[in-house]
Scaffold this motif. Sequence first.
Motif: not given
Length: 116
Positions: A103-108
């Motif tokens: 999820x963190x990568x998608x948010x970035x």
Amino acid sequence: MTSGRQRRRVVPDYMAAARLTVPEHITVERTTLVSIVPDAATDGLDPPGSHLLALLEGGPLSVYECAAHLGLPYCVVRLLVAGLVGGGTLLTRDPPAADLPDIEILELVLSGLRAL
């Protein structure tokens, strides 16, 4: 002489699963993988069941792929598969779980796209 139109089926699609008794405890979805039970008795199957088994001789397929290859609606193939699983002719299994991205990568990525 044949025209450019497809040949009509002699038997309606819903008749492909008309004589099946479908167990209630068997769940079959679009992505359910279907394969033939080794040494399963395949004598006495109706034509749609025989066509399905001939299709699965090449290896497991999803129910949706089977419907596309057989030219039958998904709901008919779903009933057909469930009936053959109940009769001990076919095996089903859920497809392998997909690895979802963090999820963190998608948010970035999303914030980067917004910055453009």
